[in-house]
Design an enzyme around this catalytic site. Structure first.
Site, mmCIF file in Angstrom:
data_model
loop_
_atom_site.group_PDB
_atom_site.id
_atom_site.type_symbol
_atom_site.label_atom_id
_atom_site.label_comp_id
_atom_site.label_asym_id
_atom_site.label_seq_id
_atom_site.Cartn_x
_atom_site.Cartn_y
_atom_site.Cartn_z
ATOM 1 N N GLY A 23 0.837 -1.200 0.000
ATOM 2 C CA GLY A 23 0.000 0.000 0.000
ATOM 3 C C GLY A 23 0.870 1.247 0.000
ATOM 4 N N TRP A 25 -0.796 4.683 0.335
ATOM 5 C CA TRP A 25 -1.514 5.853 0.862
ATOM 6 C C TRP A 25 -0.758 6.383 2.084
ATOM 7 C CZ3 TRP A 25 -6.086 5.605 4.725
ATOM 8 C CH2 TRP A 25 -6.597 6.900 4.958
ATOM 9 N N ASP A 48 0.050 -0.940 -4.800
ATOM 10 C CA ASP A 48 -1.262 -0.293 -4.826
ATOM 11 C C ASP A 48 -1.089 1.223 -4.714
ATOM 12 O OD1 ASP A 48 -4.271 -0.639 -4.631
ATOM 13 O OD2 ASP A 48 -3.851 0.669 -2.923
ATOM 14 N N TYR A 53 -3.142 9.780 -3.739
ATOM 15 C CA TYR A 53 -2.053 9.668 -2.764
ATOM 16 C C TYR A 53 -0.954 10.705 -3.041
ATOM 17 C CZ TYR A 53 -4.448 5.201 -1.994
ATOM 18 O OH TYR A 53 -5.388 4.228 -1.771
ATOM 19 N N SER A 213 -6.438 -1.347 4.359
ATOM 20 C CA SER A 213 -6.280 -1.060 5.794
ATOM 21 C C SER A 213 -6.311 -2.342 6.638
ATOM 22 C CB SER A 213 -7.362 -0.078 6.271
ATOM 23 O OG SER A 213 -7.312 1.115 5.515
ATOM 24 N N LEU A 215 -4.275 -3.548 8.671
ATOM 25 C CA LEU A 215 -3.695 -3.433 10.018
ATOM 26 C C LEU A 215 -4.466 -2.436 10.872
ATOM 27 C CD1 LEU A 215 0.058 -3.302 8.861
ATOM 28 C CD2 LEU A 215 -1.380 -5.309 9.321
ATOM 29 N N LYS A 265 0.322 -1.227 4.047
ATOM 30 C CA LYS A 265 1.219 -0.105 3.739
ATOM 31 C C LYS A 265 2.337 -0.050 4.767
ATOM 32 C CE LYS A 265 2.482 4.303 4.952
ATOM 33 N NZ LYS A 265 2.878 4.824 6.269
ATOM 34 N N VAL A 267 6.391 2.182 5.134
ATOM 35 C CA VAL A 267 7.579 2.805 4.544
ATOM 36 C C VAL A 267 8.840 2.316 5.264
ATOM 37 C CG1 VAL A 267 6.431 4.870 3.661
ATOM 38 C CG2 VAL A 267 7.293 4.864 6.020
ATOM 39 N N ARG A 271 9.609 -3.776 8.207
ATOM 40 C CA ARG A 271 8.184 -4.157 8.218
ATOM 41 C C ARG A 271 7.740 -4.626 6.830
ATOM 42 N NH1 ARG A 271 5.600 0.959 11.545
ATOM 43 N NH2 ARG A 271 6.062 0.191 13.637
ATOM 44 N N ASN A 275 6.128 -8.162 6.563
ATOM 45 C CA ASN A 275 4.764 -8.287 6.028
ATOM 46 C C ASN A 275 4.738 -9.257 4.843
ATOM 47 O OD1 ASN A 275 4.061 -6.426 7.952
ATOM 48 N ND2 ASN A 275 3.756 -4.718 6.536
HETATM 49 P P1 NAP Z 1 -2.616 -0.300 6.999
HETATM 50 O O1 NAP Z 1 -1.850 -0.983 5.936
HETATM 51 O O2 NAP Z 1 -3.678 -1.033 7.721
HETATM 52 O O3 NAP Z 1 -1.618 0.307 8.087
HETATM 53 C C1 NAP Z 1 -0.516 1.085 7.755
HETATM 54 C C2 NAP Z 1 0.180 1.499 9.050
HETATM 55 O O4 NAP Z 1 0.660 0.331 9.728
HETATM 56 C C3 NAP Z 1 1.366 2.414 8.899
HETATM 57 O O5 NAP Z 1 1.339 3.314 9.996
HETATM 58 C C4 NAP Z 1 2.560 1.481 9.001
HETATM 59 O O6 NAP Z 1 3.676 2.173 9.535
HETATM 60 C C5 NAP Z 1 2.057 0.450 9.988
HETATM 61 N N1 NAP Z 1 2.659 -0.872 9.789
HETATM 62 C C6 NAP Z 1 2.874 -1.511 8.613
HETATM 63 N N2 NAP Z 1 3.432 -2.716 8.820
HETATM 64 C C7 NAP Z 1 3.583 -2.852 10.153
HETATM 65 C C8 NAP Z 1 4.117 -3.877 10.961
HETATM 66 N N3 NAP Z 1 4.606 -5.004 10.446
HETATM 67 N N4 NAP Z 1 4.112 -3.677 12.323
HETATM 68 C C9 NAP Z 1 3.605 -2.533 12.861
HETATM 69 N N5 NAP Z 1 3.092 -1.536 12.119
HETATM 70 C C10 NAP Z 1 3.080 -1.684 10.782
HETATM 71 O O7 NAP Z 1 -3.295 1.043 6.472
HETATM 72 P P2 NAP Z 1 -3.687 1.772 5.120
HETATM 73 O O8 NAP Z 1 -2.520 2.503 4.582
HETATM 74 O O9 NAP Z 1 -4.922 2.523 5.410
HETATM 75 O O10 NAP Z 1 -4.124 0.623 4.097
HETATM 76 C C11 NAP Z 1 -3.217 -0.057 3.276
HETATM 77 C C12 NAP Z 1 -3.292 0.375 1.820
HETATM 78 O O11 NAP Z 1 -4.588 0.089 1.262
HETATM 79 C C13 NAP Z 1 -3.162 1.896 1.605
HETATM 80 O O12 NAP Z 1 -1.825 2.345 1.784
HETATM 81 C C14 NAP Z 1 -3.701 2.011 0.203
HETATM 82 O O13 NAP Z 1 -2.763 1.566 -0.758
HETATM 83 C C15 NAP Z 1 -4.909 1.074 0.291
HETATM 84 N N6 NAP Z 1 -6.142 1.803 0.710
HETATM 85 C C16 NAP Z 1 -7.113 2.032 -0.228
HETATM 86 C C17 NAP Z 1 -8.254 2.758 0.118
HETATM 87 C C18 NAP Z 1 -9.322 2.996 -0.913
HETATM 88 O O14 NAP Z 1 -10.179 3.870 -0.704
HETATM 89 N N7 NAP Z 1 -9.345 2.260 -2.002
HETATM 90 C C19 NAP Z 1 -8.427 3.245 1.409
HETATM 91 C C20 NAP Z 1 -7.435 2.973 2.364
HETATM 92 C C21 NAP Z 1 -6.308 2.248 2.004
HETATM 93 P P3 NAP Z 1 4.997 2.584 8.685
HETATM 94 O O15 NAP Z 1 4.564 2.950 7.291
HETATM 95 O O16 NAP Z 1 5.501 3.772 9.457
HETATM 96 O O17 NAP Z 1 5.917 1.417 8.715
#
Ligand code: NAP
Length: 316
Positions: A23, A25, A48, A53, A213, A215, A265, A267, A271, A275
């Site tokens: 991810g 975003w 993605d 973004y 999302s 996580l 997602k 950076v 992780r 992941n």
């Molecule tokens: P997510 O993937 O649920 O969570 C991302 C967060 O978790 C970041 O703060 C990241 O921190 C942290 N993280 C990642 N791996 C980790 C690990 N192994 N241990 C602890 N923390 C960890 O949230 P999201 O970004 O909302 O969703 C993922 C992706 O789905 C988005 O980036 C986007 O590409 C897509 N998305 C699409 C939509 C849509 O409307 N279509 C909406 C939301 C999301 P760091 O980055 O600081 O490591």
């Protein structure tokens, strides 16, 4: 380490989409290029992205760098982008797609999603607001936008198209007129919101589902102190501990094992790597059931600015 991107799910178009993607975003310019390069080095082949973004130039740079290094060829990568809310008018769709392709230095998107069902004021202003500070909506039927997106496939600008944040009743309207298959639905999904009915509907219609999302989006911009923290849920933590995995790995695996694609997602290179290591372990039936039982119908990503729009998808 694998260089293949791991297992894939076949789309109605015949394309094979890697089940695990990175991810992007909220991944800031200045960070996201390194994140995408680290992901490709770890084995990811699915990224993605989205116009919204505002970092697709760097994501594209990362892909191009890895192609130039000889690490991958374009065809190894499955790149998803998304049509933004200000580009729903059928006259804007092709222009928006071509411009996003330019920015990412790609000749085609593997998948292009209609990011949200509702439209904002058409034009080049990313976040159009009125004097009252509220976002200005537009009245465009997503069915008309979808028809314009179908022509992008005819022209070879996208290999497949799909939807994001669409509920079942909106999808039914698309499915009653579509000429090009709806290849994918991207929605929030995790143990607090397992989306059982929506996933079942998509399975019956041959539509693949990507969980976003996974996580619990801890870095989401809109949150309150009372919101639950998914990675700290006691059931998730107990399963993680008993298997010697992290809560994040358990949550990603939960989606993959239900037959969903998943795009965590990060950076942070360590992780990103851990992941990816969700491709090589399994949850038991009992562990999956325990995770299904912590469902709270809780949505982390609600996009409150768009709630007054008549096509806001998360009513009730
Ligand atoms: P997510 O993937 O649920 O969570 C991302 C967060 O978790 C970041 O703060 C990241 O921190 C942290 N993280 C990642 N791996 C980790 C690990 N192994 N241990 C602890 N923390 C960890 O949230 P999201 O970004 O909302 O969703 C993922 C992706 O789905 C988005 O980036 C986007 O590409 C897509 N998305 C699409 C939509 C849509 O409307 N279509 C909406 C939301 C999301 P760091 O980055 O600081 O490591």
């Amino acid at each position: 380490m694998t260089s293949t991107g791991g297992p894939r799910i076949e789309l109605p178009t015949g394309q094979k989409m890697p089940i695990l993607g990175l991810g992007t975003w909220k991944s800031k310019p200045g960070q996201v290029k390194n994140a995408v390069m680290a992901a490709i080095d770890s084995g990811y082949r699915h990224i993605d992205g989205a116009f919204a973004y505002q970092n697709e130039h760097e994501v594209g740079d990362a892909i191009q760098t890895k192609i130039n290094e000889g690490k991958i060829i374009r065809e190894d990568i499955f790149y998803t982008s998304k049509l933004w809310n200000t580009h729903h008018h059928p006259d804007y769709v092709e222009k928006a797609c071509r411009s996003a392709l330019d920015v990412t230095q790609l000749e085609y998107f593997d998948l292009y999603l209609l990011h949200w069902p509702f439209a904002f004021k058409s034009g080049d202003v990313f976040w159009p607001v009125g004097d009252d500070g509220k976002v200005i909506f537009d009245d465009i039927d997503y069915v008309d936008t979808w028809k314009a997106m179908e022509t992008l496939v005819d022209k070879g600008l996208c290999k497949a198209i799909g939807l994001a944040n669409f509920p079942i009743d909106f999808m039914k309207r698309i499915l009653s007129i579509n000429r090009v298959p709806v290849s994918n639905l991207q929605v929030e999904a995790h143990p607090y919101l397992p989306q059982l009915e929506l996933v079942d509907f998509c399975k019956k219609k041959g539509i693949t589902v990507t969980a976003f999302s996974p996580l619990g989006s801890p870095d989401r911009p809109v949150q309150t102190k009372d919101d639950p923290v998914l990675m700290e849920d006691p059931v998730v933590k107990a399963i993680a501990e008993s298997k010697g995995k992290s809560p994040a790995q358990i949550l990603i695996r939960f989606n993959l094992q239900r037959g969903l694609l998943c795009t965590p997602k990060s950076v942070t290179p360590s992780r990103i790597q851990s992941n990816y290591e969700t491709l090589d372990f399994e949850l038991t039936e009992s562990e999956l059931n325990q995770l299904l039982q912590i469902n709270r119908n809780f949505r982390f990503v609600t996009f409150p600015a768009s709630k007054p729009h008549p096509l806001y998808p998360f009513k009730g």
